[in-house]
Design an enzyme around this catalytic site. Structure first.
Site, PDB file in Angstrom:
ATOM      1  N   ASP A  18      12.820   7.501   9.723  1.00 57.83           N
ATOM      2  CA  ASP A  18      11.858   7.805  10.544  1.00 57.83           C
ATOM      3  C   ASP A  18      11.667   6.831  11.346  1.00 57.83           C
ATOM      4  OD1 ASP A  18       9.347   9.262  11.080  1.00 57.83           O
ATOM      5  OD2 ASP A  18       8.235   7.499  10.463  1.00 57.83           O
ATOM      6  N   GLU A  55      14.514   2.368  18.834  1.00 60.56           N
ATOM      7  CA  GLU A  55      13.547   3.392  19.065  1.00 60.56           C
ATOM      8  C   GLU A  55      12.759   3.659  20.418  1.00 60.56           C
ATOM      9  OE1 GLU A  55      11.131   3.623  15.430  1.00 60.56           O
ATOM     10  OE2 GLU A  55       9.346   3.254  16.622  1.00 60.56           O
ATOM     11  N   PHE A  86       3.445   8.374   9.954  1.00 58.67           N
ATOM     12  CA  PHE A  86       2.085   8.251  10.056  1.00 58.67           C
ATOM     13  C   PHE A  86       1.078   9.209  10.548  1.00 58.67           C
ATOM     14  CE2 PHE A  86       0.721   8.170  14.542  1.00 58.67           C
ATOM     15  CZ  PHE A  86       1.845   8.249  15.014  1.00 58.67           C
ATOM     16  N   ARG A 122      10.534  -0.076   9.179  1.00 60.50           N
ATOM     17  CA  ARG A 122      10.793  -0.358  10.638  1.00 60.50           C
ATOM     18  C   ARG A 122      12.381  -0.216  10.950  1.00 60.50           C
ATOM     19  NH1 ARG A 122       6.392   0.475  11.616  1.00 60.50           N
ATOM     20  NH2 ARG A 122       4.674  -0.495  12.748  1.00 60.50           N
ATOM     21  N   THR A 154      11.468   4.066   6.370  1.00 54.21           N
ATOM     22  CA  THR A 154      10.275   4.876   7.020  1.00 54.21           C
ATOM     23  C   THR A 154       9.401   3.321   7.300  1.00 54.21           C
ATOM     24  OG1 THR A 154       8.783   5.024   5.109  1.00 54.21           O
ATOM     25  CG2 THR A 154      10.085   6.829   5.779  1.00 54.21           C
ATOM     26  N   LYS A 174       0.812  -1.366  -0.117  1.00 54.90           N
ATOM     27  CA  LYS A 174      -0.035  -0.032   0.054  1.00 54.90           C
ATOM     28  C   LYS A 174       0.931   1.111   0.116  1.00 54.90           C
ATOM     29  CE  LYS A 174      -2.536  -1.903   3.528  1.00 54.90           C
ATOM     30  NZ  LYS A 174      -2.185  -3.024   3.431  1.00 54.90           N
ATOM     31  N   HIS A 202       9.473   8.698  14.064  1.00 48.41           N
ATOM     32  CA  HIS A 202       8.500   7.852  13.819  1.00 48.41           C
ATOM     33  C   HIS A 202       7.162   8.521  13.716  1.00 48.41           C
ATOM     34  CE1 HIS A 202       7.151   3.321  13.898  1.00 48.41           C
ATOM     35  NE2 HIS A 202       6.509   4.025  13.349  1.00 48.41           N
TER      36      HIS A 202
HETATM   37  P1  NAD Z   1       1.753  -3.763   3.077  1.00 54.99           P
HETATM   38  O1  NAD Z   1       1.378  -5.059   3.533  1.00 54.99           O
HETATM   39  O2  NAD Z   1       0.535  -3.147   2.107  1.00 54.99           O
HETATM   40  O3  NAD Z   1       2.947  -4.057   1.999  1.00 54.99           O
HETATM   41  C1  NAD Z   1       3.987  -4.599   2.345  1.00 54.99           C
HETATM   42  C2  NAD Z   1       4.715  -5.111   1.127  1.00 54.99           C
HETATM   43  O4  NAD Z   1       5.959  -5.855   1.481  1.00 54.99           O
HETATM   44  C3  NAD Z   1       3.948  -6.140   0.265  1.00 54.99           C
HETATM   45  O5  NAD Z   1       3.629  -5.782  -1.000  1.00 54.99           O
HETATM   46  C4  NAD Z   1       4.641  -7.606   0.599  1.00 54.99           C
HETATM   47  O6  NAD Z   1       4.350  -8.429  -0.663  1.00 54.99           O
HETATM   48  C5  NAD Z   1       6.176  -7.156   0.725  1.00 54.99           C
HETATM   49  N1  NAD Z   1       6.977  -7.918   1.292  1.00 54.99           N
HETATM   50  C6  NAD Z   1       6.598  -8.642   2.467  1.00 54.99           C
HETATM   51  N2  NAD Z   1       7.521  -9.392   2.622  1.00 54.99           N
HETATM   52  C7  NAD Z   1       8.612  -9.044   1.770  1.00 54.99           C
HETATM   53  C8  NAD Z   1       9.859  -9.598   1.506  1.00 54.99           C
HETATM   54  N3  NAD Z   1      10.497 -10.601   2.502  1.00 54.99           N
HETATM   55  N4  NAD Z   1      10.713  -9.504   0.778  1.00 54.99           N
HETATM   56  C9  NAD Z   1      10.070  -8.386  -0.149  1.00 54.99           C
HETATM   57  N5  NAD Z   1       9.028  -7.805  -0.050  1.00 54.99           N
HETATM   58  C10 NAD Z   1       7.996  -8.302   0.697  1.00 54.99           C
HETATM   59  O7  NAD Z   1       2.054  -2.854   4.015  1.00 54.99           O
HETATM   60  P2  NAD Z   1       2.312  -1.116   3.858  1.00 54.99           P
HETATM   61  O8  NAD Z   1       1.000  -0.641   4.476  1.00 54.99           O
HETATM   62  O9  NAD Z   1       2.858  -0.755   2.761  1.00 54.99           O
HETATM   63  O10 NAD Z   1       3.188  -0.959   5.248  1.00 54.99           O
HETATM   64  C11 NAD Z   1       4.680  -1.361   5.037  1.00 54.99           C
HETATM   65  C12 NAD Z   1       5.372  -1.332   6.402  1.00 54.99           C
HETATM   66  O11 NAD Z   1       5.428   0.129   6.474  1.00 54.99           O
HETATM   67  C13 NAD Z   1       4.606  -1.870   7.583  1.00 54.99           C
HETATM   68  O12 NAD Z   1       4.826  -3.035   7.613  1.00 54.99           O
HETATM   69  C14 NAD Z   1       5.200  -1.112   8.600  1.00 54.99           C
HETATM   70  O13 NAD Z   1       6.405  -1.686   9.090  1.00 54.99           O
HETATM   71  C15 NAD Z   1       5.690   0.416   8.032  1.00 54.99           C
HETATM   72  N6  NAD Z   1       4.918   1.419   8.396  1.00 54.99           N
HETATM   73  C16 NAD Z   1       5.476   2.623   8.999  1.00 54.99           C
HETATM   74  C17 NAD Z   1       4.853   3.593   9.409  1.00 54.99           C
HETATM   75  C18 NAD Z   1       5.527   4.788   9.971  1.00 54.99           C
HETATM   76  O14 NAD Z   1       5.018   5.706  10.485  1.00 54.99           O
HETATM   77  N7  NAD Z   1       6.941   5.064   9.869  1.00 54.99           N
HETATM   78  C19 NAD Z   1       3.504   3.643   9.358  1.00 54.99           C
HETATM   79  C20 NAD Z   1       2.757   2.495   8.731  1.00 54.99           C
HETATM   80  C21 NAD Z   1       3.345   1.641   8.592  1.00 54.99           C
END
Ligand code: NAD
Length: 329
Positions: free
Chosen positions: A258, A263, A298, A234, A232, A154, A295
């Site tokens: 981020d 953290e 979001f 983890r 951004t 996403k 962080h």
């Molecule tokens: P999502 O599930 O929509 O997308 C994750 C993508 O990673 C998917 O397309 C999946 O196929 C891919 N993926 C999973 N394992 C993989 C691997 N081993 N190798 C390659 N690709 C792989 O998630 P999202 O909503 O896009 O969020 C992604 C990440 O962003 C979250 O898991 C979270 O850790 C992080 N996040 C950070 C913040 C922030 O404030 N900094 C906020 C929300 C999410």
């Protein structure tokens, strides 16, 4: 339902209280982070609401279950901090907020890229000091540059869309490539090609055993000299000491973070009157070409509203014996 709400900040109260007007849960706000020593605060609450730096390992989960908890309502998308197999054994339901505003995180990612490239962080301080010299502020055009996006879910897909609009060439790596990204012109490549061909690399996968420390000394050595790395996702997606080594050698040209592996000891609190005890983090802050945000990717109004709505709807569904679709098993 009675909810023990850990790691509360003023912004949580503001948005959850607004949304709860129509949901009618009893939210018991606690400032404490959920840890083995604070889990007793949840005694008697059937629902525990937790954020990204709350600790939900086996011991805490057992204590929560013993105290009467039946549901863990995560108000985050990531769930790497929860021992899911233990939660399941204990009969705890665990739900999360799978999508709130992927735009918030994607736009913050772009903000870090632009800030680092055009050195806005340095220009801001300089101009306020009456220093209007441009030396040291030279940037590059993003148009035509190659950006490697690791994870095109996403958030990554929105980052891709913005980068394509900037005129960047986008390479991507994902275990499940996105047809939408392919249509946008993204070239899916092996991970090693991301390292070797990208001018900018940005990380958007979840933290798993496979993705932990994916950007390590070996990966950095494969990257172009002067590469920009943005995380951004983890903190533990990168090996921070290896990044510091790459920065010291000048191999990494820019770093935008981020998130940070350790953290939970730092972020979401005001430590401005304290001496930072984390030497690795303190070293990061000494580089002129590193920008760290705490962080906050979001952190937009739209995201907080969506987080509040989905979290409380997840709790309502649990109360009514329905599945919300946001359960983790
Ligand atoms: P999502 O599930 O929509 O997308 C994750 C993508 O990673 C998917 O397309 C999946 O196929 C891919 N993926 C999973 N394992 C993989 C691997 N081993 N190798 C390659 N690709 C792989 O998630 P999202 O909503 O896009 O969020 C992604 C990440 O962003 C979250 O898991 C979270 O850790 C992080 N996040 C950070 C913040 C922030 O404030 N900094 C906020 C929300 C999410």
């Amino acid at each position: 339902m009675h909810v023990a709400f850990f790691s509360t900040h003023a912004f949580d109260r503001e948005f959850f209280d607004q949304v709860n007007v129509t949901r009618h849960h009893d939210l018991h706000y606690l400032e404490a982070r959920l840890t083995p020593s604070t889990s007793a605060l949840a005694q008697g609450f059937p629902v525990v609401c937790a954020f990204v730096n709350d600790q939900l390992g086996a011991g805490v989960l057992a204590a929560l279950a013993a105290g009467g908890a039946r549901m863990i309502a995560l108000r985050s998308a990531g769930f790497n901090h929860v021992d899911l197999s233990r939660a399941r054994e204990l009969g705890l339901s665990v739900s999360r907020v799978p999508a709130y505003s992927p735009h918030a995180v994607a736009e913050h990612t772009i903000a870090l890229i632009l800030t680092l490239n055009r050195k806005i962080h340095r220009a801001y301080a300089r101009v306020r000091e009456g220093n209007f010299a441009l030396d040291g502020l030279l940037g590059f055009d993003l148009v035509g540059r190659t950006v490697g996006v690791v994870g095109t879910g996403k958030i990554g897909a929105i980052v891709v869309r913005i980068l394509i609009a900037f005129g960047c060439r986008v390479l991507a790596y994902d275990i499940a490539p996105s047809p939408e990204c392919r249509v946008m012109g993204v070239e899916y490549v092996p991970l090693d090609d991301i390292w070797t061909r990208s001018d900018v690399i940005t990380l958007h996968t979840p933290l798993t055993t496979e993705t932990r420390h994916r950007v390590d000394a070996g990966a950095i050595a494969r990257m172009k000299p002067g590469v920009m790395i943005i995380n951004t996702g983890r903190g533990a997606l990168v090996d921070t000491p290896a990044l510091i080594d790459g920065l010291k050698r000048g191999h990494i040209g820019y770093l935008g973070l981020d998130v940070y592996e350790e953290e939970e000891q730092l972020f979401f609190q005001d430590l401005s009157s304290h001496v930072i005890q984390d030497d690795v983090f303190a070293r990061l802050l000494t580089f002129p070409n590193v920008v760290v945000t705490a962080h906050q990717a979001f952190f937009t109004r739209e995201a907080l509203r969506a987080i509040s709505e989905t979290t409380l709807d997840n709790i309502s569904a649990f109360e009514q014996g329905r599945r919300s679709g946001n359960e983790l098993y």
